[in-house]
Design an enzyme around this catalytic site. Structure first.
Site, mmCIF file in Angstrom:
data_model
loop_
_atom_site.group_PDB
_atom_site.id
_atom_site.type_symbol
_atom_site.label_atom_id
_atom_site.label_comp_id
_atom_site.label_asym_id
_atom_site.label_seq_id
_atom_site.Cartn_x
_atom_site.Cartn_y
_atom_site.Cartn_z
ATOM 1 C CE1 TYR A 277 -3.239 -2.832 0.217
ATOM 2 C CE2 TYR A 277 -3.656 -2.277 2.507
ATOM 3 C CZ TYR A 277 -3.928 -3.064 1.391
ATOM 4 O OH TYR A 277 -4.877 -4.036 1.466
ATOM 5 C CD GLU B 284 -3.341 15.186 -5.595
ATOM 6 O OE1 GLU B 284 -3.202 13.966 -5.823
ATOM 7 O OE2 GLU B 284 -4.030 15.638 -4.669
#
Ligand code: THU
Length: 130
Positions: free
Chosen positions: A48, A55
């Site tokens: 993860y 962005e």
């Protein structure tokens, strides 16, 4: 490139998001000073912590193509609220554009505007290392 057009590009960039773990798709559109736009989406990973936000995807695409100067970024999430950039993205963007205009885009294309120095006050930046 108008704010509205940049917002639409961020909404469109969500379609490529790879989000099997969160199902939270994000798109970003980063406007360079020369008028070029780089888009990005979030790309998750089974480890993860290796996930990258939309962005930062847009930013590293732009930097790796030789861009260094930016005027605005539009961000479109998929939740029930505006998706303002996370702390890591604020810090990464601040390196190159500490007063960047930031547009948080709603699903219908409407947006709210802030600036990076508002979102990340008292930022740690390159000047601290001079
Ligand atoms: N995410 C972004 O892409 N941008 C943000 O500013 C906030 C979070 C992504 C990361 C992850 O894939 C998902 O949203 C849930 O955190």
């Amino acid at each position: 490139m108008t704010d509205r057009q940049l917002a639409e590009l961020a909404l469109d960039a969500r379609k490529n998001a790879y989000t099997p773990y969160s199902n939270f798709n994000v798109g970003a559109a980063l406007l360079c000073a020369d008028g070029t736009v780089f888009t990005g989406c979030n790309v998750e990973n089974a480890a993860y912590g290796s996930t990258i936000c939309a962005e930062r995807t847009a930013l590293v695409k732009a930097i790796s193509e030789g861009q260094r100067s930016f005027t605005a970024i539009a961000i479109a999430g998929s939740g029930d609220d505006f998706c303002w950039p996370c702390g890591s993205c604020r810090q990464m963007l601040c390196e190159f554009a500490p007063t960047l205009r930031v547009l948080a885009v709603w699903q219908d294309g409407q947006f709210e505007i802030s600036t990076l120095d508002t979102l990340l006050p008292h930022a740690f930046g390159p000047a601290a290392l001079e």
